[in-house]
Design a protein around this motif. Structure first.
Motif, mmCIF file in Angstrom:
data_model
loop_
_atom_site.group_PDB
_atom_site.id
_atom_site.type_symbol
_atom_site.label_atom_id
_atom_site.label_comp_id
_atom_site.label_asym_id
_atom_site.label_seq_id
_atom_site.Cartn_x
_atom_site.Cartn_y
_atom_site.Cartn_z
ATOM 1 N N LYS A 68 13.119 -57.074 28.400
ATOM 2 C CA LYS A 68 13.280 -58.099 29.441
ATOM 3 C C LYS A 68 12.216 -57.948 30.523
ATOM 4 O O LYS A 68 11.673 -58.950 31.021
ATOM 5 C CB LYS A 68 14.675 -57.997 30.060
ATOM 6 C CG LYS A 68 15.806 -58.400 29.127
ATOM 7 C CD LYS A 68 17.159 -58.209 29.801
ATOM 8 C CE LYS A 68 18.298 -58.551 28.854
ATOM 9 N NZ LYS A 68 19.628 -58.299 29.493
ATOM 10 N N LEU A 69 11.899 -56.707 30.883
ATOM 11 C CA LEU A 69 10.856 -56.477 31.883
ATOM 12 C C LEU A 69 9.513 -56.983 31.384
ATOM 13 O O LEU A 69 8.776 -57.653 32.129
ATOM 14 C CB LEU A 69 10.770 -54.985 32.212
ATOM 15 C CG LEU A 69 9.621 -54.571 33.146
ATOM 16 C CD1 LEU A 69 9.759 -55.246 34.512
ATOM 17 C CD2 LEU A 69 9.576 -53.052 33.302
ATOM 18 N N THR A 115 9.218 -60.663 31.568
ATOM 19 C CA THR A 115 8.982 -61.080 32.952
ATOM 20 C C THR A 115 7.526 -60.855 33.349
ATOM 21 O O THR A 115 6.901 -61.703 34.006
ATOM 22 C CB THR A 115 9.910 -60.327 33.909
ATOM 23 O OG1 THR A 115 11.278 -60.589 33.567
ATOM 24 C CG2 THR A 115 9.668 -60.739 35.358
ATOM 25 N N ILE A 116 6.978 -59.714 32.952
ATOM 26 C CA ILE A 116 5.577 -59.412 33.276
ATOM 27 C C ILE A 116 4.659 -60.470 32.682
ATOM 28 O O ILE A 116 3.711 -60.928 33.340
ATOM 29 C CB ILE A 116 5.204 -58.005 32.762
ATOM 30 C CG1 ILE A 116 5.916 -56.937 33.588
ATOM 31 C CG2 ILE A 116 3.691 -57.789 32.826
ATOM 32 C CD1 ILE A 116 5.744 -55.524 33.060
ATOM 33 N N LEU A 117 4.910 -60.878 31.454
ATOM 34 C CA LEU A 117 4.086 -61.915 30.831
ATOM 35 C C LEU A 117 4.139 -63.211 31.642
ATOM 36 O O LEU A 117 3.105 -63.853 31.872
ATOM 37 C CB LEU A 117 4.569 -62.174 29.399
ATOM 38 C CG LEU A 117 3.924 -63.385 28.688
ATOM 39 C CD1 LEU A 117 2.416 -63.209 28.586
ATOM 40 C CD2 LEU A 117 4.537 -63.573 27.302
ATOM 41 N N LEU A 119 2.736 -50.137 31.371
ATOM 42 C CA LEU A 119 2.289 -48.876 30.776
ATOM 43 C C LEU A 119 3.370 -47.802 30.815
ATOM 44 O O LEU A 119 3.632 -47.132 29.805
ATOM 45 C CB LEU A 119 1.041 -48.378 31.498
ATOM 46 C CG LEU A 119 0.477 -47.026 31.025
ATOM 47 C CD1 LEU A 119 0.015 -47.112 29.576
ATOM 48 C CD2 LEU A 119 -0.670 -46.591 31.926
ATOM 49 N N HIS A 120 4.009 -47.640 31.979
ATOM 50 C CA HIS A 120 4.916 -46.502 32.173
ATOM 51 C C HIS A 120 6.358 -46.783 31.755
ATOM 52 O O HIS A 120 7.159 -45.847 31.680
ATOM 53 C CB HIS A 120 4.858 -46.046 33.631
ATOM 54 C CG HIS A 120 3.511 -45.518 34.027
ATOM 55 N ND1 HIS A 120 2.992 -44.348 33.522
ATOM 56 C CD2 HIS A 120 2.562 -46.021 34.868
ATOM 57 C CE1 HIS A 120 1.791 -44.133 34.034
ATOM 58 N NE2 HIS A 120 1.501 -45.140 34.846
ATOM 59 N N GLN A 121 6.716 -48.033 31.481
ATOM 60 C CA GLN A 121 8.008 -48.384 30.908
ATOM 61 C C GLN A 121 9.188 -47.727 31.646
ATOM 62 O O GLN A 121 9.803 -46.786 31.146
ATOM 63 C CB GLN A 121 8.041 -47.980 29.430
ATOM 64 C CG GLN A 121 6.858 -48.508 28.630
ATOM 65 C CD GLN A 121 7.031 -48.318 27.139
ATOM 66 O OE1 GLN A 121 7.508 -49.195 26.455
ATOM 67 N NE2 GLN A 121 6.649 -47.170 26.641
#
Length: 212
Positions: A161-162, A165-167, A187-189
């Protein structure tokens, strides 16, 4: 992370690895392999996101220059903007493809979790709510395997989901600081915590894929 775990007769040779026990062992290997696949996709996505951010920031700087001196070359500005938009669209499509493949990984994780829930339901039916007296491998009951699967699935579902959202945000973000925040998050998830990785390692140790 290490490479794929291949389920063979050699690594199935622990005592009475049949039926549900064998399936649980195979599921543990599948969890590992899916996590390896996810990490590879995460790296690919990070590289694409980096390209997307570079294009977005370059385009933003070009727009600012056009505003400052739009009379210097009035015919070149539209073509530059069109080219930047095409590049931006291409990178967005590539990143969407990565996320689509991540969706497939999470769907496979959902099936593994549903399968594990089925094993626990069967164990509850056979042995009651107190569970079996003799562990399947070293010390875990079906409940432990099910809880581990739920922890892993929740982590990767939230991380997916994150990334979605970033896309959505990257292509429309002109602020370099905010772009760097999105890249760092990719990168750091943050939802795949050390506890998530420890849960997978415990699962592999319990099922004999990694030596105790």
């Amino acid at each position: 992370m290490e490479g794929d775990i291949t389920v063979t007769q050699a690594n199935r040779k622990c005592s009475a690895v049949t039926g549900s026990t064998r399936k649980i062992k195979d599921n543990a290997a599948d969890w590992h392999n899916l996590m390896v696949r996810w990490e590879s996709l995460n790296e690919d996505g990070f590289n694409i996101a980096g390209n997307l951010v570079a294009i977005r920031l370059t385009r933003s700087q070009s727009d600012q220059l056009v505003v400052v001196d739009e009379s210097s070359s009035p015919s070149s500005a539209p073509s530059q903007q069109t080219g930047g938009a095409a590049e931006l669209h291409d990178e967005c499509c590539k990143l969407q493809d990565v996320i689509d493949r991540m969706v497939v990984v999470v769907k496979k994780m959902e099936r593994l979790t549903a399968s594990q829930q089925g094993f626990q339901d069967l164990e509850n039916f056979q042995f009651g709510l107190e569970g079996r007296k003799c562990p399947l491998f070293h010390s875990w009951t079906g409940k432990h395997f099910n809880e581990s699967s739920c922890v892993l699935l929740d982590s990767f579902s939230q991380e997916l989901k994150l990334k979605q959202t970033i896309l959505q945000e990257l292509a429309h973000t002109a602020t370099s600081d905010l772009c760097m925040v999105y890249l760092s998050c990719w990168l750091h998830q943050p939802f795949i915590t050390p506890q998530t990785r420890l849960t997978l390692e415990a699962l592999l140790l319990e099922t004999g894929h990694h030596p105790l």
